[in-house]
Design a protein around this motif. Sequence first.
Motif, PDB file in Angstrom:
ATOM      1  N   LYS A 105       0.714  -1.310  -0.045  1.00 21.19           N
ATOM      2  CA  LYS A 105       0.040   0.337   0.018  1.00 21.19           C
ATOM      3  C   LYS A 105       1.058   1.143  -0.142  1.00 21.19           C
ATOM      4  CE  LYS A 105      -3.925  -1.913   2.646  1.00 21.19           C
ATOM      5  NZ  LYS A 105      -4.791  -1.993   3.800  1.00 21.19           N
ATOM      6  N   TRP A 106       1.704   0.922   0.480  1.00 23.70           N
ATOM      7  CA  TRP A 106       2.936   2.341   1.147  1.00 23.70           C
ATOM      8  C   TRP A 106       3.493   2.444  -0.221  1.00 23.70           C
ATOM      9  CZ3 TRP A 106       4.061   4.731   5.665  1.00 23.70           C
ATOM     10  CH2 TRP A 106       5.238   6.194   5.759  1.00 23.70           C
ATOM     11  N   MET A 107       4.023   0.983  -1.212  1.00 23.34           N
ATOM     12  CA  MET A 107       4.537   1.718  -2.488  1.00 23.34           C
ATOM     13  C   MET A 107       3.922   2.361  -3.368  1.00 23.34           C
ATOM     14  SD  MET A 107       7.942   1.528  -2.216  1.00 23.34           S
ATOM     15  CE  MET A 107       8.625   1.299  -3.276  1.00 23.34           C
ATOM     16  N   MET A 108       2.623   1.754  -3.085  1.00 22.12           N
ATOM     17  CA  MET A 108       1.441   2.362  -4.514  1.00 22.12           C
ATOM     18  C   MET A 108       1.095   3.407  -4.360  1.00 22.12           C
ATOM     19  SD  MET A 108      -2.163   0.349  -4.882  1.00 22.12           S
ATOM     20  CE  MET A 108      -2.590   1.216  -3.405  1.00 22.12           C
ATOM     21  N   GLN A 109       0.524   4.275  -3.749  1.00 23.45           N
ATOM     22  CA  GLN A 109       0.621   4.800  -2.612  1.00 23.45           C
ATOM     23  C   GLN A 109       1.463   6.478  -3.448  1.00 23.45           C
ATOM     24  OE1 GLN A 109      -2.419   5.968  -1.808  1.00 23.45           O
ATOM     25  NE2 GLN A 109      -2.393   7.859  -2.317  1.00 23.45           N
ATOM     26  N   LYS A 110       2.349   5.819  -3.068  1.00 27.21           N
ATOM     27  CA  LYS A 110       4.099   6.973  -3.192  1.00 27.21           C
ATOM     28  C   LYS A 110       3.789   7.014  -4.653  1.00 27.21           C
ATOM     29  CE  LYS A 110       8.933   6.369  -2.563  1.00 27.21           C
ATOM     30  NZ  LYS A 110       9.587   6.536  -4.508  1.00 27.21           N
ATOM     31  N   ASP A 111       3.392   5.897  -5.580  1.00 28.56           N
ATOM     32  CA  ASP A 111       4.017   6.100  -7.336  1.00 28.56           C
ATOM     33  C   ASP A 111       2.744   6.545  -7.267  1.00 28.56           C
ATOM     34  OD1 ASP A 111       6.048   5.076  -7.363  1.00 28.56           O
ATOM     35  OD2 ASP A 111       6.025   2.694  -7.370  1.00 28.56           O
ATOM     36  N   LEU A 112       1.492   6.285  -7.002  1.00 29.36           N
ATOM     37  CA  LEU A 112       0.483   7.176  -7.038  1.00 29.36           C
ATOM     38  C   LEU A 112       0.097   8.532  -7.458  1.00 29.36           C
ATOM     39  CD1 LEU A 112      -2.309   4.773  -6.018  1.00 29.36           C
ATOM     40  CD2 LEU A 112      -2.070   5.175  -8.524  1.00 29.36           C
ATOM     41  N   ASP A 113       0.938   9.059  -6.174  1.00 29.46           N
ATOM     42  CA  ASP A 113       0.857  10.278  -5.858  1.00 29.46           C
ATOM     43  C   ASP A 113       2.022  10.701  -6.780  1.00 29.46           C
ATOM     44  OD1 ASP A 113      -0.479  10.190  -3.650  1.00 29.46           O
ATOM     45  OD2 ASP A 113       0.796   9.983  -2.268  1.00 29.46           O
ATOM     46  N   GLU A 114       3.419  10.186  -7.156  1.00 27.34           N
ATOM     47  CA  GLU A 114       4.535  11.021  -7.938  1.00 27.34           C
ATOM     48  C   GLU A 114       4.072  10.976  -9.398  1.00 27.34           C
ATOM     49  OE1 GLU A 114       7.782   8.111  -7.026  1.00 27.34           O
ATOM     50  OE2 GLU A 114       8.214   9.400  -5.410  1.00 27.34           O
ATOM     51  N   SER A 115       3.337  10.121 -10.185  1.00 25.68           N
ATOM     52  CA  SER A 115       2.510   9.407 -11.693  1.00 25.68           C
ATOM     53  C   SER A 115       1.455  10.114 -11.492  1.00 25.68           C
ATOM     54  CB  SER A 115       1.991   8.429 -10.970  1.00 25.68           C
ATOM     55  OG  SER A 115       1.276   8.108 -10.627  1.00 25.68           O
ATOM     56  N   SER A 116       0.627  10.832 -10.189  1.00 24.69           N
ATOM     57  CA  SER A 116      -0.378  11.947 -10.378  1.00 24.69           C
ATOM     58  C   SER A 116       0.558  12.911 -10.198  1.00 24.69           C
ATOM     59  CB  SER A 116      -1.063  12.034  -9.557  1.00 24.69           C
ATOM     60  OG  SER A 116      -1.839  11.055  -9.150  1.00 24.69           O
ATOM     61  N   ASN A 145       3.097   7.329 -17.505  1.00 26.55           N
ATOM     62  CA  ASN A 145       2.439   7.488 -16.049  1.00 26.55           C
ATOM     63  C   ASN A 145       1.695   7.035 -15.693  1.00 26.55           C
ATOM     64  OD1 ASN A 145       4.635   9.272 -14.182  1.00 26.55           O
ATOM     65  ND2 ASN A 145       5.200  10.190 -16.066  1.00 26.55           N
ATOM     66  N   LEU A 146       0.507   6.672 -16.666  1.00 28.94           N
ATOM     67  CA  LEU A 146      -0.765   6.092 -16.713  1.00 28.94           C
ATOM     68  C   LEU A 146      -0.454   4.499 -16.479  1.00 28.94           C
ATOM     69  CD1 LEU A 146      -2.342   8.327 -19.744  1.00 28.94           C
ATOM     70  CD2 LEU A 146      -2.649   8.381 -17.670  1.00 28.94           C
ATOM     71  N   GLU A 147       0.185   4.042 -17.517  1.00 26.97           N
ATOM     72  CA  GLU A 147       0.605   2.789 -17.085  1.00 26.97           C
ATOM     73  C   GLU A 147       0.823   1.939 -15.482  1.00 26.97           C
ATOM     74  OE1 GLU A 147       3.841   1.276 -19.835  1.00 26.97           O
ATOM     75  OE2 GLU A 147       2.038   1.534 -21.796  1.00 26.97           O
ATOM     76  N   THR A 148       2.017   3.569 -15.062  1.00 22.18           N
ATOM     77  CA  THR A 148       1.994   3.270 -13.160  1.00 22.18           C
ATOM     78  C   THR A 148       0.633   3.412 -12.968  1.00 22.18           C
ATOM     79  OG1 THR A 148       4.457   4.604 -13.582  1.00 22.18           O
ATOM     80  CG2 THR A 148       4.143   4.392 -11.438  1.00 22.18           C
ATOM     81  N   GLN A 149       0.082   4.180 -13.192  1.00 22.81           N
ATOM     82  CA  GLN A 149      -1.351   4.337 -12.325  1.00 22.81           C
ATOM     83  C   GLN A 149      -2.013   3.233 -12.744  1.00 22.81           C
ATOM     84  OE1 GLN A 149      -3.473   7.730 -11.662  1.00 22.81           O
ATOM     85  NE2 GLN A 149      -1.570   8.752 -10.752  1.00 22.81           N
ATOM     86  N   MET A 150      -1.913   2.466 -13.513  1.00 21.98           N
ATOM     87  CA  MET A 150      -3.460   1.647 -14.058  1.00 21.98           C
ATOM     88  C   MET A 150      -2.170   0.494 -13.219  1.00 21.98           C
ATOM     89  SD  MET A 150      -3.635  -0.981 -17.568  1.00 21.98           S
ATOM     90  CE  MET A 150      -1.583  -1.027 -17.191  1.00 21.98           C
ATOM     91  N   ARG A 151      -1.055  -0.534 -13.253  1.00 22.66           N
ATOM     92  CA  ARG A 151      -1.406  -0.793 -12.223  1.00 22.66           C
ATOM     93  C   ARG A 151      -0.883  -1.241 -10.999  1.00 22.66           C
ATOM     94  NH1 ARG A 151       3.961  -0.271 -15.622  1.00 22.66           N
ATOM     95  NH2 ARG A 151       4.739   0.499 -13.969  1.00 22.66           N
ATOM     96  N   ALA A 152      -0.730   0.235 -10.657  1.00 23.60           N
ATOM     97  CA  ALA A 152      -1.482   0.571  -8.702  1.00 23.60           C
ATOM     98  C   ALA A 152      -1.807   0.033  -8.996  1.00 23.60           C
ATOM     99  CB  ALA A 152      -0.699   2.079  -8.231  1.00 23.60           C
ATOM    100  N   ARG A 153      -3.224   0.899  -9.145  1.00 28.00           N
ATOM    101  CA  ARG A 153      -4.448   0.540  -9.137  1.00 28.00           C
ATOM    102  C   ARG A 153      -5.757  -1.114  -9.127  1.00 28.00           C
ATOM    103  NH1 ARG A 153      -6.312   5.488  -7.990  1.00 28.00           N
ATOM    104  NH2 ARG A 153      -5.568   7.207  -8.829  1.00 28.00           N
ATOM    105  N   ASP A 157      -0.993  -7.127  -4.612  1.00 25.89           N
ATOM    106  CA  ASP A 157       0.728  -7.251  -4.472  1.00 25.89           C
ATOM    107  C   ASP A 157       1.155  -6.216  -5.609  1.00 25.89           C
ATOM    108  OD1 ASP A 157      -0.106  -8.860  -2.787  1.00 25.89           O
ATOM    109  OD2 ASP A 157      -0.120 -10.859  -4.010  1.00 25.89           O
ATOM    110  N   TYR A 158       1.544  -5.216  -5.033  1.00 24.92           N
ATOM    111  CA  TYR A 158       1.734  -3.853  -6.235  1.00 24.92           C
ATOM    112  C   TYR A 158       3.701  -3.868  -5.802  1.00 24.92           C
ATOM    113  CZ  TYR A 158       2.772   0.580  -8.152  1.00 24.92           C
ATOM    114  OH  TYR A 158       3.911   1.229  -8.651  1.00 24.92           O
ATOM    115  N   ALA A 159       4.461  -4.574  -4.686  1.00 24.85           N
ATOM    116  CA  ALA A 159       5.626  -3.893  -4.846  1.00 24.85           C
ATOM    117  C   ALA A 159       6.359  -5.451  -4.123  1.00 24.85           C
ATOM    118  CB  ALA A 159       6.009  -3.380  -3.202  1.00 24.85           C
ATOM    119  N   LEU A 160       5.233  -5.871  -3.538  1.00 23.57           N
ATOM    120  CA  LEU A 160       5.640  -7.087  -3.225  1.00 23.57           C
ATOM    121  C   LEU A 160       4.774  -8.808  -3.806  1.00 23.57           C
ATOM    122  CD1 LEU A 160       7.206  -7.198   0.596  1.00 23.57           C
ATOM    123  CD2 LEU A 160       8.473  -6.908  -1.743  1.00 23.57           C
ATOM    124  N   SER A 161       5.572  -9.597  -4.363  1.00 22.65           N
ATOM    125  CA  SER A 161       4.655 -10.080  -4.454  1.00 22.65           C
ATOM    126  C   SER A 161       4.566 -11.808  -3.868  1.00 22.65           C
ATOM    127  CB  SER A 161       4.472 -11.147  -6.375  1.00 22.65           C
ATOM    128  OG  SER A 161       3.786  -9.825  -7.419  1.00 22.65           O
TER     129      SER A 161
END
Length: 210
Positions: A105-116, A145-153, A157-161
Motif C-alpha cells: 500500500k505504501w509503495m502503491m500510494q507513493k507511485d500514485l502520488d508521484e505519477s499524478s 505515468n498512466l501505465e504506472t497508475q494502472m498497475r498501482a490501481r 501485490d504491487y511491490a511484493l508478490s
Amino acid sequence: REFLKHLISFEDILPALMAAKEYDPSTQQIIYDEELFDDNSGNWIRDVEPPFDPTPSYLEAHESYLSDFSAYQVPETGFIVLSFDHVSPNFAYNFLSLIISEINKWMMQKDLDESSKALAYLNDQASKTNLTNMNSSISNLIESNLETQMRARSNDDYALSIIDPPFTPELKSKPSRKLILILGTLIGGLLSLLLVMINHYFIKKKYLHI
C-alpha cells in the motif's frame, strides 16, 4: 523509521513489540510485562527517566523491531525472504502479514502520488507547446505515468508478490532446547572440574604445610 511509525499506529502493535513477556498457548494470548504495560487499562506504566515517556517512542520500537525482523534476498532466485521472531506465533504471523500488506500500500500510494504530479505537469506543458517533437515526448511520458497508475490501481501485490505466504509455526524457533541442554552440561562439567581443581589445590597446600 517512518514505515515503522506507521505500523505502530495499528492497535496492539506497540505493546506486543515492547512489552510482550510470554505467550499462553491455551488462550493464544500474549502475557505482558506488568512493570511496563497494564493490559487491563491499556496504559503504559513503565518507570523511565526523561526524555523518555511511559509510552515507548517509535525510535525505541524501531530498535526492538530491527532485532526481531529479518529480510534477505536469495541470490539464485532474487526472492526476498521475510521473517519475524516473537513470543507469540500468532502475532508474528499477523505482524508479518501486516508488513507485507502495508509495504504494498505504501509503495502503491507513493507511485500514485508521484505519477499524478507528473501527469499534471506534463498535461500543463502539452497545452503550452506546439512543437511536434516535444508533444511526442510528452505523450510518451504521459503514457508511461498512466501505465504506472494502472498497475498501482489494479494490483494489490504491487511491490511484493507473495510466493510463500506467512505461516504460524507449530514449534518454537528459539531458544533451542538441545542447545540449552548441551550448554548446561558443558557449564556443569566445567564447574565440576573447577571445584575438583580447587579442592585438590587446597588439600595439597594443606599437606605441604604439615
